[in-house]
Write a protein that holds these residues in place. Sequence first.
Motif, PDB file in Angstrom:
ATOM      1  N   TRP A  26     -55.651  19.639  13.029  1.00  0.00           N
ATOM      2  CA  TRP A  26     -55.888  18.526  12.102  1.00  0.00           C
ATOM      3  C   TRP A  26     -56.820  18.962  10.986  1.00  0.00           C
ATOM      4  O   TRP A  26     -56.702  18.525   9.860  1.00  0.00           O
ATOM      5  CB  TRP A  26     -56.456  17.305  12.835  1.00  0.00           C
ATOM      6  CG  TRP A  26     -57.820  17.537  13.408  1.00  0.00           C
ATOM      7  CD1 TRP A  26     -58.100  17.979  14.661  1.00  0.00           C
ATOM      8  CD2 TRP A  26     -59.075  17.362  12.746  1.00  0.00           C
ATOM      9  NE1 TRP A  26     -59.451  18.106  14.819  1.00  0.00           N
ATOM     10  CE2 TRP A  26     -60.080  17.726  13.665  1.00  0.00           C
ATOM     11  CE3 TRP A  26     -59.453  16.938  11.467  1.00  0.00           C
ATOM     12  CZ2 TRP A  26     -61.433  17.687  13.341  1.00  0.00           C
ATOM     13  CZ3 TRP A  26     -60.810  16.901  11.151  1.00  0.00           C
ATOM     14  CH2 TRP A  26     -61.779  17.273  12.082  1.00  0.00           C
ATOM     15  N   ARG A  27     -57.733  19.882  11.308  1.00  0.00           N
ATOM     16  CA  ARG A  27     -58.661  20.384  10.301  1.00  0.00           C
ATOM     17  C   ARG A  27     -57.894  21.012   9.143  1.00  0.00           C
ATOM     18  O   ARG A  27     -58.161  20.763   7.978  1.00  0.00           O
ATOM     19  CB  ARG A  27     -59.570  21.417  10.973  1.00  0.00           C
ATOM     20  CG  ARG A  27     -60.613  22.044  10.074  1.00  0.00           C
ATOM     21  CD  ARG A  27     -61.381  23.111  10.869  1.00  0.00           C
ATOM     22  NE  ARG A  27     -62.068  24.032   9.987  1.00  0.00           N
ATOM     23  CZ  ARG A  27     -63.392  24.140   9.935  1.00  0.00           C
ATOM     24  NH1 ARG A  27     -64.146  23.404  10.668  1.00  0.00           N
ATOM     25  NH2 ARG A  27     -63.953  25.012   9.123  1.00  0.00           N
ATOM     26  N   LYS A  28     -56.907  21.857   9.484  1.00  0.00           N
ATOM     27  CA  LYS A  28     -56.113  22.505   8.453  1.00  0.00           C
ATOM     28  C   LYS A  28     -55.222  21.508   7.728  1.00  0.00           C
ATOM     29  O   LYS A  28     -54.991  21.610   6.536  1.00  0.00           O
ATOM     30  CB  LYS A  28     -55.258  23.632   9.062  1.00  0.00           C
ATOM     31  CG  LYS A  28     -56.067  24.838   9.481  1.00  0.00           C
ATOM     32  CD  LYS A  28     -56.695  25.559   8.289  1.00  0.00           C
ATOM     33  CE  LYS A  28     -57.902  26.386   8.663  1.00  0.00           C
ATOM     34  NZ  LYS A  28     -57.634  27.700   9.147  1.00  0.00           N
ATOM     35  N   VAL A  63     -55.903  18.447   7.087  1.00  0.00           N
ATOM     36  CA  VAL A  63     -56.741  17.751   6.118  1.00  0.00           C
ATOM     37  C   VAL A  63     -56.976  18.628   4.895  1.00  0.00           C
ATOM     38  O   VAL A  63     -56.903  18.181   3.758  1.00  0.00           O
ATOM     39  CB  VAL A  63     -58.090  17.356   6.764  1.00  0.00           C
ATOM     40  CG1 VAL A  63     -59.051  16.822   5.715  1.00  0.00           C
ATOM     41  CG2 VAL A  63     -57.868  16.346   7.863  1.00  0.00           C
ATOM     42  N   MET A 121     -66.640  19.070   7.555  1.00  0.00           N
ATOM     43  CA  MET A 121     -65.811  19.565   8.651  1.00  0.00           C
ATOM     44  C   MET A 121     -66.640  20.319   9.675  1.00  0.00           C
ATOM     45  O   MET A 121     -66.428  20.200  10.872  1.00  0.00           O
ATOM     46  CB  MET A 121     -64.775  20.553   8.119  1.00  0.00           C
ATOM     47  CG  MET A 121     -63.759  19.922   7.252  1.00  0.00           C
ATOM     48  SD  MET A 121     -62.561  19.061   8.264  1.00  0.00           S
ATOM     49  CE  MET A 121     -61.407  18.655   6.985  1.00  0.00           C
ATOM     50  N   SER A 138     -66.210  20.000  13.636  1.00  0.00           N
ATOM     51  CA  SER A 138     -65.318  20.962  14.274  1.00  0.00           C
ATOM     52  C   SER A 138     -65.844  22.361  13.999  1.00  0.00           C
ATOM     53  O   SER A 138     -66.562  22.574  13.039  1.00  0.00           O
ATOM     54  CB  SER A 138     -63.903  20.797  13.730  1.00  0.00           C
ATOM     55  OG  SER A 138     -63.815  21.299  12.426  1.00  0.00           O
TER      56      SER A 138
END
Lengths: 415, 415
Positions: free
Chosen positions: A392-394, A396, B404, B408
């Motif tokens: 999900w980080r990527k 976003v 972020m 994370s």
Amino acid sequence: MSRPIKILIIGNGFGGVYALKNLHKFFHNDKKIELALVGEKNYFLFTPLLHEVATGGINPGNIIEPIRKVLGCCLDKFYLGKAEIINFDSHTVQVENALISYDYLVLAPGAETNFYNIPGAEEYSFPLKSIADAIKIKNRCIMVMERASHVENRIKRKNMLRFVVVGGGPTGVELAAELEELIKETFSSYYPEEIMEDTSIVLIQKSPELVPAFGEKIRKKSLEILRKKGIEVMLTRTVKEVGLSYVVINENIKIFTETVIWVAGVKPAELKFNQPAKQSSDGRLVVNEYLQLENHKEVFAIGDAAAFRDANKNIFLPALAQVAEKEAKAVAKNIQLLINNKIPEKFLYRNSGNLMSLGQWMAVGEIFNFTFSGHTTWWFWRTVYLFKLISWRKKVRVAADWTMNLFSPRDISQL
Amino acid sequence: MSRPIKILIIGNGFGGVYALKNLHKFFHNDKKIELALVGEKNYFLFTPLLHEVATGGINPGNIIEPIRKVLGCCLDKFYLGKAEIINFDSHTVQVENALISYDYLVLAPGAETNFYNIPGAEEYSFPLKSIADAIKIKNRCIMVMERASHVENRIKRKNMLRFVVVGGGPTGVELAAELEELIKETFSSYYPEEIMEDTSIVLIQKSPELVPAFGEKIRKKSLEILRKKGIEVMLTRTVKEVGLSYVVINENIKIFTETVIWVAGVKPAELKFNQPAKQSSDGRLVVNEYLQLENHKEVFAIGDAAAFRDANKNIFLPALAQVAEKEAKAVAKNIQLLINNKIPEKFLYRNSGNLMSLGQWMAVGEIFNFTFSGHTTWWFWRTVYLFKLISWRKKVRVAADWTMNLFSPRDISQL
């Protein structure tokens, strides 16, 4: 307790990583199974978006995901390095100083750029297979613009500012479209008009049509869109030679350019075995209907380096991320069946459709013989890609890059 | 119309870019003035955040800004390349094939890493001056972790997992703190505990205190915080030699390590002139109180490569971004005054305080003899840095990276 069953995956591209993902579904928390992966990079690279890194639309770091992060829970061992030799008899793989044993082996080494031994191609052109490749392409485009902006001679300047893409497959078409936007839209806000007027993009394709593997409508549509963008599309032209400042095509026509991007094809990554393995004429590992090597049933091959014969069409499946992904799923299933002493399942490939972006706001697609194009397709293309990116980080971050691009120009920093 | 007055800036670091920014304030839309800049990269690099790129906290692309974007409106010419020779008599600068003439010249070439001729230092250690340097450091840390994770011998593993930072100035201290978090917090979620136990960080500083240029409280506080983090801080130790797998410090003590990061000092970037220019003992260009070269009043020098004597303390101003920025502002003003036939102003340096981060949630600062540390300082440090980054696009991206990181782990992909 008896020793665990060792499953070893070679390769960290779509095939390898999706094999790991699917094995994880079957064997999560299963102490009887040991999963290991060998990769030459410590990350998974989402190759279908590489052309957007090359053209400054996405930050390089945003289309990669560390392997250890993808599936840390089920990856018992990760080896950073190259599989040097695979021994079918002792069931071992040598990776630098480590000798790794396996009970089941999944070969997914992927493919590399094929320069077809064309003189100068490897030396003078830019491939697009890695993050480093993408950064080099972007840097070259910027350098050429900078240099040309101090050149007074217009002929010389036009030659410097001609960008040539070799290969009219999906990558070449997507790249040419994005390149046009990088140059005509982004660069135009930094360089004077007389410089911008001298820029041009040429796409050289050996077949009579673009993206020949796709349906007829999509082939016609992509040609139409690229030409409308002002890209010079040359069909039925093959490159005979690449030089420092030119390419030569059939009939000895010389095209002057300082930037040749080579996306004309791939060849399977080479693997070494202690005894010969059956290969197709283009060097891929021939597998049976279960995706196994015929003489070594505990060894599977998938992805760009595997040759699986599609029973319906009697051709080998093409080198596509989609194919690797589906083969990976089937192999994981078959390994699970074999471990449980059950009969493996035959692999059946079903194409889930093709989607191609043609710059911002435009994409073409085909699903079940139905072809579509336009803004909705473009939105759909982005969404599909975004959801395929693993964390999900990527997701976003890529969404942020894309959103930014709508409101402000791309990043033109030379990395 | 008479020909325009040509102002040429050499360098695209803090000095050069801030000179351009300030000249733009005076001469925006002024057709009588022509502004040109020579830079070896096409972007401005926000160096104070480089250590965060090296430790995976920020995406490399997010701390750089294309020069043409910084001030496209007022930058008449940008030359990508190195100033090869500066001719004070003909008032010209040679940059690759271009001979550029000037009426006023601002020299801001910056500084490069100083290895002080210590054997092996340049060959075996990692400097931190460019984006490429930062990426290499991150890649090395990851590679060492990967390799060590397959080593059984604990002594060997401990040696591989020892990270050495040479230099206890602000960069070394900030880097060591971030490195500790990358290793102990981020890596620990990917590697087994027995591997993590063998990691260690050593900071080698030649003076009896860390950050000697800062106030006493900040010096003590930073030492206390680093030690609390478990970093081994070695004071009054100098490096005698660097090898492939070790460093040697005084009393011939050998420290085994495969990662030496060299942030022990800088030296001014070299410039060539057609006649000698007066230099300080450490090779910087000596300037008068107006920041001019004494024998060439139309030539100014600022930043890390300039030696300006601080009248109050009778020392040359240190090589800090802050100094370059303020000198740039003064030079722009003086050029404007000279063009209008007015008398230039003497430059007076006022330190606006120092701020240093020590990992997430912790920073130390001093402003007007007032020292502070803790979470508020940390928040303040980020805000100050964020607002110094030039475009809103980049601000948003760095803010996104930082946000972020709170939720994370950092990105551990090897680029």
